[in-house]
Design a protein around this motif. Structure first.
Motif, PDB file in Angstrom:
ATOM      1  N   VAL A 173       0.796  -1.051  -0.357  1.00 37.45           N
ATOM      2  CA  VAL A 173      -0.336   0.259   0.069  1.00 37.45           C
ATOM      3  C   VAL A 173       0.955   1.297   0.035  1.00 37.45           C
ATOM      4  CG1 VAL A 173      -1.687   1.489   1.469  1.00 37.45           C
ATOM      5  CG2 VAL A 173      -1.856  -0.895   1.493  1.00 37.45           C
ATOM      6  N   ILE A 174       0.315   1.995  -0.586  1.00 38.85           N
ATOM      7  CA  ILE A 174       1.000   3.216  -1.075  1.00 38.85           C
ATOM      8  C   ILE A 174       0.436   4.208  -0.334  1.00 38.85           C
ATOM      9  CG2 ILE A 174       1.391   5.548  -1.599  1.00 38.85           C
ATOM     10  CD1 ILE A 174       1.338   3.717  -4.305  1.00 38.85           C
ATOM     11  N   PHE A 175       0.991   4.784   0.707  1.00 36.65           N
ATOM     12  CA  PHE A 175       0.659   6.414   1.604  1.00 36.65           C
ATOM     13  C   PHE A 175       0.949   7.215   1.568  1.00 36.65           C
ATOM     14  CE2 PHE A 175       0.211   8.855   5.874  1.00 36.65           C
ATOM     15  CZ  PHE A 175      -0.353   8.371   5.825  1.00 36.65           C
ATOM     16  N   ALA A 176      -0.285   8.330   1.892  1.00 36.08           N
ATOM     17  CA  ALA A 176       0.296   9.354   1.261  1.00 36.08           C
ATOM     18  C   ALA A 176      -0.715  10.840   1.944  1.00 36.08           C
ATOM     19  CB  ALA A 176      -0.774   9.543  -0.047  1.00 36.08           C
ATOM     20  N   ILE A 177      -0.358  11.516   2.060  1.00 38.60           N
ATOM     21  CA  ILE A 177      -0.654  12.618   3.085  1.00 38.60           C
ATOM     22  C   ILE A 177      -1.398  13.747   1.871  1.00 38.60           C
ATOM     23  CG2 ILE A 177      -0.714  14.310   4.406  1.00 38.60           C
ATOM     24  CD1 ILE A 177       1.284  13.234   6.183  1.00 38.60           C
ATOM     25  N   ALA A 178      -2.686  14.085   1.865  1.00 38.69           N
ATOM     26  CA  ALA A 178      -2.853  15.980   1.426  1.00 38.69           C
ATOM     27  C   ALA A 178      -2.722  16.598   2.095  1.00 38.69           C
ATOM     28  CB  ALA A 178      -4.757  15.490   0.293  1.00 38.69           C
ATOM     29  N   HIS A 179      -1.803  17.738   1.866  1.00 39.44           N
ATOM     30  CA  HIS A 179      -1.848  18.588   2.764  1.00 39.44           C
ATOM     31  C   HIS A 179      -2.668  19.713   1.507  1.00 39.44           C
ATOM     32  CE1 HIS A 179       1.759  16.954   4.301  1.00 39.44           C
ATOM     33  NE2 HIS A 179       1.988  16.490   3.878  1.00 39.44           N
ATOM     34  N   VAL A 180      -4.561  19.767   2.424  1.00 43.47           N
ATOM     35  CA  VAL A 180      -5.143  20.891   1.555  1.00 43.47           C
ATOM     36  C   VAL A 180      -5.425  22.191   2.433  1.00 43.47           C
ATOM     37  CG1 VAL A 180      -6.747  18.274   1.294  1.00 43.47           C
ATOM     38  CG2 VAL A 180      -7.529  19.511   3.625  1.00 43.47           C
ATOM     39  N   ARG A 181      -5.767  23.048   2.202  1.00 42.42           N
ATOM     40  CA  ARG A 181      -5.678  23.898   2.803  1.00 42.42           C
ATOM     41  C   ARG A 181      -6.679  24.555   3.169  1.00 42.42           C
ATOM     42  NH1 ARG A 181      -7.539  27.497  -3.182  1.00 42.42           N
ATOM     43  NH2 ARG A 181      -8.097  25.477  -3.671  1.00 42.42           N
ATOM     44  N   GLY A 182      -6.381  24.983   4.059  1.00 43.77           N
ATOM     45  CA  GLY A 182      -7.687  25.049   5.937  1.00 43.77           C
ATOM     46  C   GLY A 182      -6.247  24.503   7.286  1.00 43.77           C
ATOM     47  N   GLY A 183      -5.068  24.098   6.890  1.00 42.85           N
ATOM     48  CA  GLY A 183      -4.375  23.177   7.274  1.00 42.85           C
ATOM     49  C   GLY A 183      -2.664  24.747   7.198  1.00 42.85           C
ATOM     50  N   GLY A 184      -1.818  24.340   8.228  1.00 42.80           N
ATOM     51  CA  GLY A 184      -0.670  25.583   8.357  1.00 42.80           C
ATOM     52  C   GLY A 184       0.341  24.211   7.588  1.00 42.80           C
ATOM     53  N   GLU A 185       0.031  23.983   6.284  1.00 45.82           N
ATOM     54  CA  GLU A 185       1.533  23.123   5.725  1.00 45.82           C
ATOM     55  C   GLU A 185       2.400  24.404   5.279  1.00 45.82           C
ATOM     56  OE1 GLU A 185      -1.331  20.008   6.506  1.00 45.82           O
ATOM     57  OE2 GLU A 185      -1.331  22.051   6.080  1.00 45.82           O
ATOM     58  N   MET A 186       1.854  25.773   4.531  1.00 44.81           N
ATOM     59  CA  MET A 186       2.282  26.650   3.155  1.00 44.81           C
ATOM     60  C   MET A 186       1.891  27.450   4.018  1.00 44.81           C
ATOM     61  SD  MET A 186       3.550  24.487   0.785  1.00 44.81           S
ATOM     62  CE  MET A 186       3.610  25.450  -0.416  1.00 44.81           C
ATOM     63  N   GLY A 187       1.444  27.652   5.397  1.00 47.25           N
ATOM     64  CA  GLY A 187       1.551  29.458   5.647  1.00 47.25           C
ATOM     65  C   GLY A 187       0.526  29.964   6.064  1.00 47.25           C
TER      66      GLY A 187
ATOM     67  N   VAL B 289      -6.429  15.589  -5.295  1.00 44.85           N
ATOM     68  CA  VAL B 289      -6.091  14.953  -4.658  1.00 44.85           C
ATOM     69  C   VAL B 289      -5.845  13.214  -5.487  1.00 44.85           C
ATOM     70  CG1 VAL B 289      -4.142  14.048  -2.854  1.00 44.85           C
ATOM     71  CG2 VAL B 289      -4.321  16.049  -3.127  1.00 44.85           C
ATOM     72  N   GLY B 290      -7.208  13.005  -5.119  1.00 44.42           N
ATOM     73  CA  GLY B 290      -7.409  11.696  -5.068  1.00 44.42           C
ATOM     74  C   GLY B 290      -7.329  10.840  -6.545  1.00 44.42           C
ATOM     75  N   ARG B 291      -7.922  12.267  -7.433  1.00 44.68           N
ATOM     76  CA  ARG B 291      -8.030  12.229  -8.677  1.00 44.68           C
ATOM     77  C   ARG B 291      -6.746  12.215  -9.364  1.00 44.68           C
ATOM     78  NH1 ARG B 291     -13.309  12.122  -9.430  1.00 44.68           N
ATOM     79  NH2 ARG B 291     -15.292  12.801  -8.527  1.00 44.68           N
ATOM     80  N   HIS B 292      -5.712  13.034  -8.204  1.00 43.46           N
ATOM     81  CA  HIS B 292      -4.246  12.674  -9.542  1.00 43.46           C
ATOM     82  C   HIS B 292      -3.867  11.617  -9.207  1.00 43.46           C
ATOM     83  CE1 HIS B 292      -0.837  14.739  -9.730  1.00 43.46           C
ATOM     84  NE2 HIS B 292       0.189  13.686  -9.418  1.00 43.46           N
ATOM     85  N   LEU B 293      -4.340  11.467  -7.880  1.00 41.89           N
ATOM     86  CA  LEU B 293      -3.285  10.135  -7.924  1.00 41.89           C
ATOM     87  C   LEU B 293      -4.126   9.002  -9.014  1.00 41.89           C
ATOM     88  CD1 LEU B 293      -3.099   9.349  -4.554  1.00 41.89           C
ATOM     89  CD2 LEU B 293      -1.684  10.330  -5.258  1.00 41.89           C
ATOM     90  N   VAL B 294      -5.208   8.725  -9.039  1.00 49.17           N
ATOM     91  CA  VAL B 294      -5.789   8.227  -9.678  1.00 49.17           C
ATOM     92  C   VAL B 294      -5.559   9.051 -11.659  1.00 49.17           C
ATOM     93  CG1 VAL B 294      -8.412   7.428 -11.339  1.00 49.17           C
ATOM     94  CG2 VAL B 294      -7.764   7.551  -9.094  1.00 49.17           C
TER      95      VAL B 294
END
Length: 700
Positions: A493-507, A529-534
């Motif tokens: 299994v590939i594990f992925a984190i989607a660092h979506v807006r609303g979080g603080g990852e990008m400032g 992100v899900g569609r991109h992975l597909v």
């Protein structure tokens, strides 16, 4: 076995001219026999539906257990005349808090302790296993030692509701004193002289609102109120500066803060505001002595979106501000912690956490470098005012949790410990990378990946993929290490984190673009992100599962409605899926203090309409084939009530969705207590995900 069907007992809720019929709000009556019977029926149904996974659950549990050094010790941290550490013992659920004497005043190298060799002079301070006896749940919310090392305070919760009973122990005799304080919040501390305890309590809406002063050895009925915040939008907290010069009382909401100082040697003095609160201005402070002058370093966002650092005189904090670290777009300053000779600055840049040393003389930061593409790092903190080193915690997707001491004078990282992973773990067997997906509005969304190399590189061919997300409160989901995750990676299994807006990852702007009337960006980013992975060939919809918890559970419920065809299964842990009902009721937790995060639908029709357009419970759709759903909750959760996933699952069943509810009957927001119990709980969730993915049991 047929799924339990909750009775439909409709009530009508009317706001802003809009009426909603809610058939399952009756499930909120926690003490009602019908409600408890329904939850027990849900648990029985989930147990029946997942019974075939018992061998896999047991195998995953044994894998987690087999990779963990069960009898182990943490790296000791110095405080005063002692080294403090915790140990675990094979077969025991909880940690044992201990200390051992330092060799001399110049002893700053933590002793290399062995779990198999007795520690010279060791004193057991608190054995969680003994304290937990007779209780199904046990959580330690406060633990502090007096400066002279003679007393310990500790706060215990045995139900999961995060209300702690405080006690004081004499460390010379091992006996508890008569002090007993019920219903406290977490984080109680001794005053520097050890004569007082400062603690907080919550109001009926579970908002920390009052700071108290307790004199050790007296009845709690005589405790003095130091500070109360009447505004329901704000919470309070309190703690002493590392210099022991001040008690700092912090008041904050999601967008506004104010801090008050009280001299540590006169705790009944009137708290003095550092900067009077202004709507939308956040700040935090740390005390230092520079050039013989008491100063405050203040981190703030007044005209500085990603924050700037200024220095002011402690005697006149509203006077002249000296800019130390100016605002730099893209460098989100997070925290500054002062020591005698320098300060530690923590910040984010390019989506990663950073740590640096702030030189008082030059106002410059020397960043500590790490050589991995993805990682998580942060200061562990020290109670000492003048140590020669700072303690850092470091990890990545492939590097187990690591403890460093950074020698400030020499600029050298000293490896103190790396989490052992038993069973032949080799970091080189795994890969990690950052990729980018494009959201509907053209925004590039970072995605962190980890995989096992023996199954091929991501994108070579579609692989089962586990996508995680959160996206609220400016909280960043870091690419850290997980022993339990290896059970997924080792099955391909590939594990992925989607660092979506609303979080603080990008400032800070990343956060602003995913809250209030921008909240839908959080959900559409995750779908993108899900569609991109597909689309990029990493996976296919029938081999893609999603997971999120708490506010991330709201994300899970929203994407299930937005893109039900994109995921094969979804795990929603303590999910905030009935958000509109909750945010409309000011008497509930996650309401008034949360209006700055989600908006105020009670008084604002536009916010009401916007929230109604995305909240999961109201937007379950007829005629849609939903992914398989597992909702996990706890009866005593005070942050997201069990009723939210209970109502959501009942509604999903109405439209034919395959939804399971698992409710821990004695637990809180963090789930079950005890490490073995937690491993079994995680094994349950991972086995369910693997079953959804159709992954064979064999590992490689």
């Amino acid at each position: 076995m047929q799924p339990p069907l909750a009775d439909a007992r409709p009530i009508v809720r009317s706001h802003h001219g809009d009426e909603i019929e809610d058939r399952y709000e009756w499930l909120r009556a926690k003490e009602d026999a019908d409600v408890l019977a329904h939850l027990e029926a849900e648990n029985a149904y989930t147990a029946s539906r997942t019974a075939h996974l018992e061998p896999l659950r047991e195998q995953i549990f044994e894998e987690i257990k087999g990779r963990t050094l069960e009898t182990d010790l943490s790296v000791p941290s110095r405080r005063g005349e002692w080294w403090y550490y915790a140990r675990t013992v094979e077969g025991q659920q909880y940690g044992i808090h201990c200390r051992a004497p330092i060799a001399d005043q110049d002893d700053w190298t933590p002793p290399l302790l062995s779990p198999d060799v007795p520690v010279p002079g060791e004193q057991v301070l608190l054995d969680g296993n003994l304290e937990a006896e007779g209780h199904e749940f046990f959580s330690l919310g406060s633990l502090d030692i007096s400066t002279d090392g003679t007393r310990m305070l500790y706060g215990v919760d045995v139900s999961g509701d995060e209300r702690y009973t405080l006690r004081v122990r004499d460390l010379r005799t091992g006996e508890d004193l008569a002090d007993l304080i019920e219903g406290t919040f977490s984080g109680a501390v001794f005053s520097p002289d050890g004569r007082h305890i400062v603690y907080t309590t919550v109001d009926d809406a579970w908002r920390p609102d009052t700071v108290w002063l307790h004199v050790v050895g007296t009845d709690a009925a005589a405790d003095v109120t130091l500070f109360t915040e009447p505004d329901e939008r704000y919470w309070v907290g309190a703690g002493f500066t590392r210099s022991d010069r001040y008690l700092v009382i912090g008041v904050g909401s999601s967008i506004t803060s104010e801090e008050f100082l009280v001299p540590a040697d006169d705790l009944t003095a009137t708290p003095q505001s550092v900067w009077p609160r202004r709507e939308g201005v956040e700040y935090s402070l740390t005390h230092a002595v520079v050039g013989g002058e008491d100063v405050l370093y203040i981190l703030h966002n007044d005209g500085a979106l990603d924050f700037e650092l200024v220095r002011v005189a402690a005697v006149d904090p509203q006077g002249e501000r000296r800019v130390v670290l100016p605002h730099a777009p893209g460098r989100r300053l997070l925290d500054v912690s002062a020591y005698r000779d320098w300060a530690v600055a923590e910040y984010r840049r390019d989506g990663l956490a950073r740590v640096g040393i702030l030189d008082y003389a030059t106002d410059t930061v020397r960043e500590i470098a790490f050589d991995e593409e993805l990682y998580a790092v942060g200061e562990s903190g020290s109670a000492e005012w003048a140590p020669p080193v700072i303690r850092l915690g470091f990890a990545s997707f492939i590097t187990p949790g690591t403890v460093f001491d950074y020698d400030v004078a020499r600029g050298e990282l000293l490896l103190r410990r790396r989490q052992p992973v038993l069973g032949g773990y080799e970091p080189s067997d795994y890969g990690q990378a950052r990729i980018w997906a494009t959201a509907d509005d053209g925004t590039r969304v970072p995605v962190s990946l980890v995989w096992k190399r023996s199954f091929g590189e991501p994108g070579d061919s579609p692989r089962p993929t586990h996508l995680y997300g959160y996206g609220s409160y400016e909280h960043s989901i870091e690419p850290g290490f997980s022993v339990a995750r290896l059970s997924m990676l080792d099955r391909g299994v590939i594990f992925a984190i989607a660092h979506v807006r609303g979080g603080g990852e990008m400032g800070r702007q990343w956060y602003e673009d995913g809250k209030l009337l921008n909240k839908r960006n959080t959900f559409t980013d995750f779908v993108a992100v899900g569609r991109h992975l597909v689309d990029a060939g990493y996976t296919t919809p029938d081999r893609l599962v999603a997971e999120g918890g708490s506010a991330g559970g709201l994300l899970m419920g929203a994407v299930a409605n937005l893109a039900p065809d994109l995921f094969a299964g979804i795990v929603a842990a303590v999910p905030f899926v009935d958000a509109l009902t909750t945010i409309l009721d000011p008497s509930l937790p996650l309401t008034v203090i949360e209006w700055d995060e989600w908006g105020d639908p009670l008084h604002n029709a536009d916010v009401y309409a916007y929230m109604k357009s995305y909240t999961p419970y109201e937007n379950v759709q007829e005629g849609v084939r939903y992914p398989r759903i597992l909702a996990v909750t706890s009866l005593n959760d005070t942050r997201v009530f069990y009723v939210e996933p209970a109502k959501w699952v009942a509604r999903l069943r109405e439209v034919g969705a395959d939804a399971l509810l698992k409710c821990e009957m004695v637990a809180g927001h963090g789930g079950v207590s005890g490490r073995y119990n937690s491993w079994r709980e995680r094994a349950f969730e991972l086995a369910w995900l693997l079953d959804v993915l159709g992954v064979a049991d064999a590992t490689q």
